[in-house]
Motif scaffolding. Structure first.
Motif, PDB file in Angstrom:
ATOM      1  N   PRO A  90      60.110  12.534  24.541  1.00 10.37           N
ATOM      2  CA  PRO A  90      60.370  13.354  25.731  1.00 10.37           C
ATOM      3  C   PRO A  90      61.112  12.608  26.840  1.00 10.37           C
ATOM      4  O   PRO A  90      61.873  13.229  27.585  1.00 10.37           O
ATOM      5  N   ILE A  91      60.913  11.291  26.962  1.00 12.68           N
ATOM      6  CA  ILE A  91      61.611  10.549  28.014  1.00 12.68           C
ATOM      7  C   ILE A  91      63.114  10.533  27.753  1.00 12.68           C
ATOM      8  O   ILE A  91      63.919  10.830  28.644  1.00 12.68           O
ATOM      9  N   ILE A  92      63.503  10.185  26.512  1.00 14.50           N
ATOM     10  CA  ILE A  92      64.932  10.159  26.180  1.00 14.50           C
ATOM     11  C   ILE A  92      65.523  11.560  26.273  1.00 14.50           C
ATOM     12  O   ILE A  92      66.639  11.745  26.787  1.00 14.50           O
ATOM     13  N   ALA A  93      64.769  12.573  25.801  1.00 12.52           N
ATOM     14  CA  ALA A  93      65.246  13.959  25.887  1.00 12.52           C
ATOM     15  C   ALA A  93      65.434  14.379  27.342  1.00 12.52           C
ATOM     16  O   ALA A  93      66.420  15.051  27.684  1.00 12.52           O
ATOM     17  N   ALA A  94      64.502  13.974  28.227  1.00  7.58           N
ATOM     18  CA  ALA A  94      64.592  14.341  29.639  1.00  7.58           C
ATOM     19  C   ALA A  94      65.781  13.667  30.318  1.00  7.58           C
ATOM     20  O   ALA A  94      66.505  14.298  31.098  1.00  7.58           O
ATOM     21  N   ILE A  95      65.983  12.377  30.028  1.00 10.16           N
ATOM     22  CA  ILE A  95      67.101  11.657  30.645  1.00 10.16           C
ATOM     23  C   ILE A  95      68.436  12.256  30.194  1.00 10.16           C
ATOM     24  O   ILE A  95      69.332  12.503  31.006  1.00 10.16           O
ATOM     25  N   ALA A  96      68.557  12.508  28.881  1.00 13.35           N
ATOM     26  CA  ALA A  96      69.773  13.156  28.386  1.00 13.35           C
ATOM     27  C   ALA A  96      69.899  14.565  28.942  1.00 13.35           C
ATOM     28  O   ALA A  96      71.006  15.046  29.215  1.00 13.35           O
ATOM     29  N   GLY A  97      68.734  15.225  29.147  1.00 20.26           N
ATOM     30  CA  GLY A  97      68.719  16.579  29.692  1.00 20.26           C
ATOM     31  C   GLY A  97      69.064  16.655  31.159  1.00 20.26           C
ATOM     32  O   GLY A  97      69.229  17.756  31.704  1.00 20.26           O
ATOM     33  N   MET A  98      69.169  15.519  31.820  1.00 21.84           N
ATOM     34  CA  MET A  98      69.680  15.480  33.192  1.00 21.84           C
ATOM     35  C   MET A  98      71.146  15.044  33.221  1.00 21.84           C
ATOM     36  O   MET A  98      71.946  15.579  33.995  1.00 21.84           O
ATOM     37  N   ALA A  99      71.497  14.091  32.364  1.00 21.87           N
ATOM     38  CA  ALA A  99      72.862  13.553  32.377  1.00 21.87           C
ATOM     39  C   ALA A  99      73.888  14.542  31.822  1.00 21.87           C
ATOM     40  O   ALA A  99      74.958  14.749  32.427  1.00 21.87           O
ATOM     41  N   VAL A 100      73.569  15.182  30.690  1.00 21.98           N
ATOM     42  CA  VAL A 100      74.544  16.082  30.054  1.00 21.98           C
ATOM     43  C   VAL A 100      74.837  17.318  30.909  1.00 21.98           C
ATOM     44  O   VAL A 100      76.010  17.691  31.063  1.00 21.98           O
ATOM     45  N   PRO A 101      73.819  17.998  31.486  1.00 25.76           N
ATOM     46  CA  PRO A 101      74.135  19.139  32.354  1.00 25.76           C
ATOM     47  C   PRO A 101      75.027  18.756  33.537  1.00 25.76           C
ATOM     48  O   PRO A 101      75.912  19.523  33.917  1.00 25.76           O
ATOM     49  N   ALA A 102      74.795  17.577  34.118  1.00 22.78           N
ATOM     50  CA  ALA A 102      75.643  17.129  35.227  1.00 22.78           C
ATOM     51  C   ALA A 102      77.081  16.950  34.760  1.00 22.78           C
ATOM     52  O   ALA A 102      78.030  17.345  35.456  1.00 22.78           O
ATOM     53  N   LEU A 103      77.253  16.388  33.564  1.00 27.54           N
ATOM     54  CA  LEU A 103      78.591  16.194  33.003  1.00 27.54           C
ATOM     55  C   LEU A 103      79.270  17.531  32.712  1.00 27.54           C
ATOM     56  O   LEU A 103      80.445  17.734  33.044  1.00 27.54           O
ATOM     57  N   VAL A 104      78.520  18.457  32.098  1.00 31.17           N
ATOM     58  CA  VAL A 104      79.074  19.791  31.811  1.00 31.17           C
ATOM     59  C   VAL A 104      79.474  20.489  33.108  1.00 31.17           C
ATOM     60  O   VAL A 104      80.546  21.092  33.210  1.00 31.17           O
ATOM     61  N   TYR A 105      78.610  20.378  34.128  1.00 31.34           N
ATOM     62  CA  TYR A 105      78.922  20.984  35.434  1.00 31.34           C
ATOM     63  C   TYR A 105      80.227  20.426  35.991  1.00 31.34           C
ATOM     64  O   TYR A 105      81.096  21.185  36.456  1.00 31.34           O
ATOM     65  N   LEU A 106      80.381  19.108  35.972  1.00 31.94           N
ATOM     66  CA  LEU A 106      81.577  18.483  36.546  1.00 31.94           C
ATOM     67  C   LEU A 106      82.834  18.886  35.790  1.00 31.94           C
ATOM     68  O   LEU A 106      83.899  19.085  36.384  1.00 31.94           O
ATOM     69  N   ILE A 107      82.730  19.017  34.453  1.00 31.73           N
ATOM     70  CA  ILE A 107      83.886  19.432  33.656  1.00 31.73           C
ATOM     71  C   ILE A 107      84.299  20.860  34.003  1.00 31.73           C
ATOM     72  O   ILE A 107      85.481  21.150  34.228  1.00 31.73           O
ATOM     73  N   VAL A 108      83.323  21.775  34.063  1.00 30.18           N
ATOM     74  CA  VAL A 108      83.634  23.188  34.326  1.00 30.18           C
ATOM     75  C   VAL A 108      84.113  23.403  35.754  1.00 30.18           C
ATOM     76  O   VAL A 108      85.021  24.206  36.008  1.00 30.18           O
TER      77      VAL A 108
END
Length: 389
Positions: A90-108
């Motif tokens: 869950p820790i790795i999933a949570a960290i990735a679950g914060m980083a990837v949405p931020a990246l997707v947001y910045l791209i869009v």
């Protein structure tokens, strides 16, 4: 009633009702709704003559984050996070679950005016709503799935409050911040000295909140810090630890009053054709929606899958990757913390803030429905497999 509010299902329902009432009121008479949420109350001498919506953001949500802080501490001491091997997933999933949405947001949202200010909006998952959807639609799923979601959301909340503290703080008053830290230290010492009297602890907590609020750091940071400093071990002769007692007393206030009032004062946006058209042609709003619906899924599921593939964690024998896919979509329910970060990011742009609110609500609704459908399918699949056996 208090006992009912301690369950995720009831708390989520109360918050949903408050949101619907806000939307209905705002679309029947936005002027009266806006007049209520911007009405100022509080002592001017203490610089606390704030709008009601600010009281909800800075005051009531501190109660919510205090409970979140208690959950984080409990998880680190007695829960999934106490065992590093179990906690890795869950820790790795949570960290990735914060980083990837931020990246997707910045791209869009790339190229939109002031887009960078909202990068953190889709990074948060609403614990209460996500667990409520899981409890209502998939109570028959293995307990390990709930444990994964809870632990992931707790780490997510800790990340969100860190983001708020570092990226949405301006104009620091170091004297007030120092006093806030001083009273945090007093609270910690009282915990260490086994002082459990509410008439002592509550004033210290309120003074901590006041000085942190006055320092320029968002006051919700005080709530998490107080929760993390609360003692979680019970002494001989104690039936419950201070953390358990505090959670028992404060959680109904958070679920039944603090969060619903925040939702009511924050979620009221116009849903007419003009407002919706403006909102959903704004790349910032589209970035928020993509971040919550696509980024959260890719981050949580991808982080979990990658951690298992690399041998850093293991998936419970009770679970299948299809279960993880369904619960990963639940991570897209941003709601409470996403609304808060959206209001902080665009506090000086009411139109953009309202548009972001509409995007968060739309994404959270879509994530709830999609996850609920997939979870129901998984339950039927599991039942059919058991019947075949």
């Amino acid at each position: 009633m208090a006992e009912a509010l301690r369950t995720e299902t009831i708390g989520g329902v109360v918050m949903l009702i408050a949101t619907v009432v806000a939307l209905v009121w705002a679309n029947v008479s936005y002027e009266s709704y806006d007049a209520l949420r911007t009405m100022k109350i509080g002592p001017e001498a203490l610089h606390l003559n704030l709008e009601l919506v600010k009281w909800a953001q800075n005051g009531l949500l501190t109660i919510f984050f205090f409970v979140a802080g208690l959950e984080v501490k409990e998880e680190f001491v007695h829960g999934e996070l106490a065992n590093l091997k179990k906690a890795a997933l869950p820790i790795i999933a949570a960290i990735a679950g914060m980083a990837v949405p931020a990246l997707v947001y910045l791209i869009v949202s790339w190229g939109a005016p002031d887009a960078a200010r909202g990068w953190a909006i889709p990074t948060a998952t609403d614990i209460a709503f996500a667990l409520a959807v899981l409890a209502v639609t998939a109570s028959a799923m293995p307990a390990s799935l709930r444990a994964f979601l809870l632990t992931c959301a707790v780490v997510d909340d800790l990340g969100a409050i860190t983001i708020i503290a570092f990226f949405y703080t301006s104009g620091l008053n170091f004297v007030m911040l120092g006093l806030g830290v001083l009273f945090l230290a007093v609270y910690w010492i009282l915990q260490r000295q086994r002082v459990n009297k509410g008439w002592v602890l509550v004033p210290v907590a309120l003074l901590t909140w006041y000085f942190v609020e006055s320092s320029g750091v968002h006051a919700t940071v005080a709530g998490v810090a107080l929760g993390l400093l609360t003692r979680v071990h019970s002494d001989p002769g104690e039936d419950y630890s201070p953390s358990e007692r505090a959670d028992h007393l404060v959680r109904p206030v958070s679920a039944g009053f603090a969060v619903p009032i925040f939702a009511f004062l924050s979620a009221g946006v116009l849903l007419d054709a003009k407002s919706l058209s403006a909102a959903f042609t704004d790349r910032v709003v589209l970035g928020v929606i993509a971040g919550l619906l696509i980024g959260k899924f890719l981050g949580v599921f991808g982080g979990a899958w990658l951690s298992v593939r690399l041998g850093l964690a293991r998936l419970s024998d009770e679970l299948h990757w299809r279960d993880m896919a369904a619960v990963s979509i639940l991570g897209g329910i941003g709601f409470t913390v996403s609304l808060l970060i959206g209001n902080l990011a665009y506090a000086d742009d009411v139109t953009r803030a309202n548009a972001v609110t509409a995007g968060v609500l739309a994404a959270s609704l879509a994530a709830s429905v999609a996850a609920a459908v997939l979870l129901r399918v998984r339950i039927r699949t599991r039942l059919n497999a058991q019947d075949d056996v």
